[in-house]
Enzyme design. Structure first.
Site, PDB file in Angstrom:
ATOM      1  N   LEU A  26       0.883  -1.164   0.000  1.00 23.44           N
ATOM      2  CA  LEU A  26       0.000   0.000   0.000  1.00 23.44           C
ATOM      3  C   LEU A  26       0.920   1.213   0.000  1.00 23.44           C
ATOM      4  CD1 LEU A  26      -2.646  -0.979   2.722  1.00 23.44           C
ATOM      5  CD2 LEU A  26      -2.981  -0.952   0.249  1.00 23.44           C
ATOM      6  N   ASP A  27       0.632   2.213  -0.820  1.00 20.46           N
ATOM      7  CA  ASP A  27       1.542   3.349  -0.836  1.00 20.46           C
ATOM      8  C   ASP A  27       1.441   4.139   0.465  1.00 20.46           C
ATOM      9  OD1 ASP A  27      -0.490   5.052  -3.277  1.00 20.46           O
ATOM     10  OD2 ASP A  27      -0.574   5.263  -1.117  1.00 20.46           O
ATOM     11  N   ALA A  28       2.347   5.048   0.662  1.00 24.38           N
ATOM     12  CA  ALA A  28       2.457   5.735   1.957  1.00 24.38           C
ATOM     13  C   ALA A  28       1.197   6.503   2.316  1.00 24.38           C
ATOM     14  CB  ALA A  28       3.663   6.677   1.934  1.00 24.38           C
TER      15      ALA A  28
END
Length: 264
Positions: free
Chosen positions: A113-115
């Protein structure tokens, strides 16, 4: 797998292995065998003297996979925003190590999951399962809740499920529904099996509603439930069985989504 007819049979009796795995008592498991409810490597077992190799044989009861290797760990994390989905970020940014200190095993994340995205992330030391579930061609279903700018209309929801073209090809949601719309923003629930990079953000931007906040609530059979942000817990026996069952289904998704590992 070996049977009772082999006097020099190696391995462990099936009912002992399943009792040790916490499935049921040996007596109950023997009844399961008689009733034809247990399979070893896809074949229904009927002999009470059946022996198995716990390290290599795949067992399921009533169609649900059983974890025999107790050295494997399966953990659900509700990843906060601001955390990078890696066990060691090469730029020194906040990573996942802070959430794995409770476990002695070296855990790794399944997919990313991206930041800026929070929500359900699986951590495990089961490399085979991680590889299968993270690969986009496997097509694991994910459910996201997106807070987006603007008021989403029924026509927009229909477009999301009908599909449209992005720069890297056509895309459509498996399901989409509007949860709420107020004060200039909307909550949209999207169900997708695509593994393309930042696909939810790109889809919503393409229909004129950029994402402001994004949470993954579901990954395959696993639901985030009431797990607080920033907390991790081991999967229950039922959850492990459901995840292992999913990982053993060799049914790749349609071609076109298998070029990159998922990042959302």
């Amino acid at each position: 797998m070996t049977t009772a007819g082999n006097q020099d049979a190696e391995g462990v009796r099936l009912q002992k292995a399943l009792a040790n795995a916490g499935v049921a008592s040996r007596r109950v498991i023997e009844q399961y065998i008689v009733e034809g409810r247990i399979r070893v490597n896809g074949r229904t077992v009927s002999e009470l003297g059946t022996r198995i190799d716990p390290e290599n044989d795949l067992i399921d009861v009533d169609g649900t996979a059983v974890q025999l290797d107790v050295s494997k760990r399966y953990v659900m994390l509700n990843k906060p925003t601001g955390i990078y989905s890696t066990m060691r970020d090469e730029k020194g940014r906040p990573d996942l190590r802070r959430f794995t200190k409770e476990w002695e095993e070296r855990l790794y994340n399944v997919g990313r999951l991206d930041a800026e995205t929070s929500g359900l992330l699986i951590l495990t030391n089961d490399g085979e399962l991680a590889h299968v579930l993270a690969h986009p061609s496997f097509g694991v279903t994910k459910v996201y809740i997106a807070k987006v700018s603007g008021t989403v209309t029924a026509q927009t929801i229909a477009k999301l499920t009908r599909g449209f073209d992005l720069e890297d090809g056509p895309i459509k949601a498996d399901k989409a529904r509007l949860l709420d719309a107020s004060r200039g923003s909307s909550l949209v629930e999207l169900t997708l099996h695509s593994g393309r990079n930042r696909i939810v953000r790109r889809m919503m931007a393409a229909v004129g509603h950029p994402v402001e906040e994004l949470v993954r609530r579901q990954f395959g059979p696993l639901h985030l439930g009431t797990l607080p942000v920033g907390k991790a817990r081991e999967l229950t026996k039922i959850e492990r069985g459901a995840l292992l069952t999913l990982s053993r289904q060799d049914t790749p998704a349609a071609a076109g989504d298998d070029d990159k590992q998922e990042t959302e």
